[in-house]
Design a protein around this motif. Sequence first.
Motif, PDB file in Angstrom:
ATOM      1  N   ALA A 293       0.802  -1.273   0.063  1.00 35.11           N
ATOM      2  CA  ALA A 293       0.149  -0.143  -0.008  1.00 35.11           C
ATOM      3  C   ALA A 293       0.924   1.243  -0.093  1.00 35.11           C
ATOM      4  O   ALA A 293       0.634   2.252  -0.673  1.00 35.11           O
ATOM      5  N   LEU A 294       2.054   1.318   0.807  1.00 35.33           N
ATOM      6  CA  LEU A 294       2.789   2.403   0.796  1.00 35.33           C
ATOM      7  C   LEU A 294       3.616   2.516  -0.474  1.00 35.33           C
ATOM      8  O   LEU A 294       3.729   3.737  -0.903  1.00 35.33           O
ATOM      9  N   LYS A 295       3.952   1.314  -1.124  1.00 36.09           N
ATOM     10  CA  LYS A 295       4.579   1.792  -2.434  1.00 36.09           C
ATOM     11  C   LYS A 295       3.668   1.962  -3.505  1.00 36.09           C
ATOM     12  O   LYS A 295       4.180   2.852  -4.445  1.00 36.09           O
ATOM     13  N   ASN A 296       2.347   1.546  -3.619  1.00 36.96           N
ATOM     14  CA  ASN A 296       1.433   1.860  -4.480  1.00 36.96           C
ATOM     15  C   ASN A 296       1.078   3.453  -4.261  1.00 36.96           C
ATOM     16  O   ASN A 296       0.765   4.030  -5.244  1.00 36.96           O
ATOM     17  N   ILE A 299       4.754   6.676  -0.950  1.00 38.00           N
ATOM     18  CA  ILE A 299       5.570   7.209   0.276  1.00 38.00           C
ATOM     19  C   ILE A 299       6.394   6.225   0.714  1.00 38.00           C
ATOM     20  O   ILE A 299       6.480   4.793   0.585  1.00 38.00           O
ATOM     21  N   ASN A 300       6.943   6.673   2.061  1.00 33.22           N
ATOM     22  CA  ASN A 300       7.827   5.892   2.450  1.00 33.22           C
ATOM     23  C   ASN A 300       7.011   5.679   4.034  1.00 33.22           C
ATOM     24  O   ASN A 300       6.474   6.428   4.351  1.00 33.22           O
ATOM     25  N   ALA A 301       7.820   4.521   4.701  1.00 28.53           N
ATOM     26  CA  ALA A 301       7.135   4.099   6.060  1.00 28.53           C
ATOM     27  C   ALA A 301       7.136   5.458   6.876  1.00 28.53           C
ATOM     28  O   ALA A 301       6.063   5.538   7.986  1.00 28.53           O
ATOM     29  N   ASN A 302       8.223   6.161   7.152  1.00 31.04           N
ATOM     30  CA  ASN A 302       8.339   7.248   7.790  1.00 31.04           C
ATOM     31  C   ASN A 302       7.494   8.318   7.459  1.00 31.04           C
ATOM     32  O   ASN A 302       7.309   9.319   8.574  1.00 31.04           O
ATOM     33  N   ASP A 303       6.910   8.377   6.463  1.00 38.01           N
ATOM     34  CA  ASP A 303       6.004   9.561   6.167  1.00 38.01           C
ATOM     35  C   ASP A 303       4.429   9.100   6.840  1.00 38.01           C
ATOM     36  O   ASP A 303       3.849  10.242   6.766  1.00 38.01           O
ATOM     37  N   VAL A 304       4.452   8.064   7.367  1.00 39.85           N
ATOM     38  CA  VAL A 304       2.970   7.900   8.159  1.00 39.85           C
ATOM     39  C   VAL A 304       2.792   8.612   9.608  1.00 39.85           C
ATOM     40  O   VAL A 304       3.856   8.203  10.118  1.00 39.85           O
ATOM     41  N   ASP A 305       1.815   9.660   9.553  1.00 38.68           N
ATOM     42  CA  ASP A 305       1.995  10.228  10.867  1.00 38.68           C
ATOM     43  C   ASP A 305       0.971   9.496  11.750  1.00 38.68           C
ATOM     44  O   ASP A 305       1.172   9.702  13.104  1.00 38.68           O
ATOM     45  N   ALA A 306      -0.229   8.715  11.436  1.00 36.43           N
ATOM     46  CA  ALA A 306      -1.013   8.036  12.107  1.00 36.43           C
ATOM     47  C   ALA A 306      -1.507   6.877  11.534  1.00 36.43           C
ATOM     48  O   ALA A 306      -1.789   6.744  10.324  1.00 36.43           O
ATOM     49  N   ILE A 307      -2.040   5.670  12.372  1.00 32.22           N
ATOM     50  CA  ILE A 307      -2.600   4.722  11.832  1.00 32.22           C
ATOM     51  C   ILE A 307      -4.134   4.690  12.518  1.00 32.22           C
ATOM     52  O   ILE A 307      -4.382   4.608  13.735  1.00 32.22           O
ATOM     53  N   ASN A 308      -4.995   4.226  11.475  1.00 31.78           N
ATOM     54  CA  ASN A 308      -6.429   3.672  12.184  1.00 31.78           C
ATOM     55  C   ASN A 308      -6.319   2.263  11.973  1.00 31.78           C
ATOM     56  O   ASN A 308      -6.445   1.742  11.012  1.00 31.78           O
ATOM     57  N   GLY A 309      -6.191   1.777  13.000  1.00 32.31           N
ATOM     58  CA  GLY A 309      -6.177   0.214  13.008  1.00 32.31           C
ATOM     59  C   GLY A 309      -7.407  -0.671  12.851  1.00 32.31           C
ATOM     60  O   GLY A 309      -8.470   0.062  12.919  1.00 32.31           O
ATOM     61  N   HIS A 310      -7.508  -1.847  12.827  1.00 33.04           N
ATOM     62  CA  HIS A 310      -8.445  -2.749  12.872  1.00 33.04           C
ATOM     63  C   HIS A 310      -8.842  -3.238  14.340  1.00 33.04           C
ATOM     64  O   HIS A 310      -9.982  -2.885  14.649  1.00 33.04           O
ATOM     65  N   LEU A 311      -7.689  -3.652  15.056  1.00 36.07           N
ATOM     66  CA  LEU A 311      -7.817  -3.577  16.427  1.00 36.07           C
ATOM     67  C   LEU A 311      -9.129  -3.923  17.096  1.00 36.07           C
ATOM     68  O   LEU A 311      -9.790  -2.833  17.625  1.00 36.07           O
ATOM     69  N   GLY A 332       8.807   1.473  19.498  1.00 38.24           N
ATOM     70  CA  GLY A 332       9.191   2.430  20.609  1.00 38.24           C
ATOM     71  C   GLY A 332       8.502   3.684  20.331  1.00 38.24           C
ATOM     72  O   GLY A 332       7.393   3.777  19.712  1.00 38.24           O
ATOM     73  N   LYS A 333       9.392   4.724  20.426  1.00 37.84           N
ATOM     74  CA  LYS A 333       8.827   5.927  20.474  1.00 37.84           C
ATOM     75  C   LYS A 333       8.815   6.684  18.787  1.00 37.84           C
ATOM     76  O   LYS A 333       8.206   7.506  18.526  1.00 37.84           O
ATOM     77  N   GLU A 334       9.495   5.505  17.966  1.00 33.64           N
ATOM     78  CA  GLU A 334       9.538   6.068  16.574  1.00 33.64           C
ATOM     79  C   GLU A 334       7.941   5.644  15.883  1.00 33.64           C
ATOM     80  O   GLU A 334       8.031   5.868  14.526  1.00 33.64           O
ATOM     81  N   PHE A 335       7.305   4.948  16.423  1.00 34.84           N
ATOM     82  CA  PHE A 335       6.105   4.239  16.142  1.00 34.84           C
ATOM     83  C   PHE A 335       4.909   5.509  16.081  1.00 34.84           C
ATOM     84  O   PHE A 335       4.997   6.426  16.915  1.00 34.84           O
ATOM     85  N   LYS A 398      -3.568  18.337  16.486  1.00 38.24           N
ATOM     86  CA  LYS A 398      -2.255  18.129  15.833  1.00 38.24           C
ATOM     87  C   LYS A 398      -2.568  17.963  14.147  1.00 38.24           C
ATOM     88  O   LYS A 398      -3.582  17.270  13.825  1.00 38.24           O
ATOM     89  N   ASP A 399      -1.815  19.155  13.480  1.00 38.37           N
ATOM     90  CA  ASP A 399      -1.900  18.637  12.039  1.00 38.37           C
ATOM     91  C   ASP A 399      -1.244  17.364  11.587  1.00 38.37           C
ATOM     92  O   ASP A 399      -0.368  17.280  11.898  1.00 38.37           O
ATOM     93  N   LEU A 400      -2.048  16.634  10.748  1.00 39.94           N
ATOM     94  CA  LEU A 400      -1.458  15.309  10.218  1.00 39.94           C
ATOM     95  C   LEU A 400      -1.299  15.292   8.824  1.00 39.94           C
ATOM     96  O   LEU A 400      -2.270  16.139   8.017  1.00 39.94           O
ATOM     97  N   ASN A 401      -0.328  14.799   8.187  1.00 42.94           N
ATOM     98  CA  ASN A 401      -0.354  14.751   6.614  1.00 42.94           C
ATOM     99  C   ASN A 401      -0.777  13.483   6.106  1.00 42.94           C
ATOM    100  O   ASN A 401      -1.558  13.549   5.123  1.00 42.94           O
TER     101      ASN A 401
END
Length: 429
Positions: A293-296, A299-311, A332-335, A398-401
Amino acid sequence: MEKRVVITGLGVVAPNGVGLEAFTHAIKNGISGIKHDAELERLQFSCQIAGKPVISTELALKYFSELELRNFNSTGILYGVIAGIDAWKDAGLSMEINKEPDWDSGTIFGTGTSGIDKFRESIYKIDDFKTRRLGSTAVAQTMNSGVSAYLGGKLGLGNQVSTNSSACTTGTESILMAYERIKSGKAKRILAGSTSDSGPYIWGGFDAMKVCTFKHNENPENGSRPMSVSASGFVPGSGAGALILEDLESALNRGATIYAEVLGGNLNSGGQRGLGTMTAPNPIAVQKCIQDALKNSGINANDVDAINGHLTATSKDSLEIQNWSEALDRKGKEFPYINSLKSMVGHCLSGAGSIESVASVLQLHHGFVFPNINCADLHPEITAIIDESSIPQQLIEKDLNIIAKASFGFGDVNGCVIFKKYSYSPIGR
C-alpha cells in the motif's frame, strides 16, 4: 494520464453519532455508543451489549417515503442510504431528479448481508403459505446489492452501481475499488462505503463462537477494550460510512470542499496458509499488504503520521501491532500514533472499514487524533513493541499529513488505504 482522487463528501451512521457533526463530537470526546441490548438479554446471549445507531422514524422519513418504509425492516439498507445520501449532499451534489442518469457518477457500496430480519419474516410467511403477503420490496431488501440499488435509484447514478463483500475488509475494499475506477478515468465520482445490518440474527454466530465479550453486560461503555490486557472479546456493532471519491479536476471545477486525497492502497489475502485461517490473519500477508500500500501510494514508512487500526479487542491486537511495527520498521517512540474506533462503537463488521475511514479523514481534515478509550491497562505485549505515547488516551490537537487505514477480515483478507491531507499542486502530489 492517471487522475488524482480526492474525497469531497462524507456521511456516517454510527452507534455514537448519526451525521458528521454528532460523530465528530463523539470521537473527539471519547464518547461511547455501546449500550445494553434488551433483545440480546432476552435471547440469553453471552454478550448482551452492542453498538447500534439510533434512527427515529422522523429521520428515516427524510430519506424514504412512507410507502417505501411500509414493511421495510432492512437496517443495513436504512443505514447505508442515510450515510450515502448525506455524503452526496455534503459534497454539494444535486438531488434533483433528471430524465437522464448521471453517467459520470456511480456507487460501490458494500455489505456482508442484507435484510436478515426480512429473510426471517419471509421464511415464516412462506412456511405458513402466505407468500403473497411478503410485499413488493422483499427482493430489494434481501438481495445483497439492495443498498447500492436503492442508492443508485435515489441518486440517478449511471456509472457502476454495485455491492462488494469481503467481511470486515468490505468498506476499505469499496474505497480502493472506487479509487481505481476514478484514477483510470472510468468515472468522475463514486459514492464508496459499506453498511452492516444490526440485531441478533447478525450477531448470534459471533456469540456462539465466543469471540464477543461477556464480562461487561452491567457496564456497556467499558466493554470494548482494544489493546487492553483486560480485553475479553469484541462488542458487536453496526452502522454505515460513506465517502464521495472524485477526480481532482472535477472537484476543483465544482469548487467542492476537499477533505483529503486518496494516495493509493492495496488489497490481498493470506490464502489461509501458514498462520492464516478463516478467522486469523496470515502475518506475512498483513505486512505485505501494508508495505505494498505504501509502495502503491509513492510514500515511505516514515511518512505515516497516524494509523487507524483494525484492533478489535481480541487476543489478535498484539499481533496486529507487531505486524504494523515490522511492516513499517518502526517501534518504540518512532512508531506513529495509532487508534481504534472500535473502543467507542464496537466492531461494526462489514460497516467497520468505511465508518473508520470517515473517522480517519475527519482527523486529517480537522487536525486531531481521537483518543482510545478503555485501554488504561495496555497489554504488555504491545508496550514491549511501541511506546505508550503512540496510543493516545486523550484528544490530541495536531496537524496530520498522512494516515494509513487498514482492515483485516474473515477469510484471511486484508486491505490498507492511504489518506493524505490535500494540498494543491498542478503536477504530481
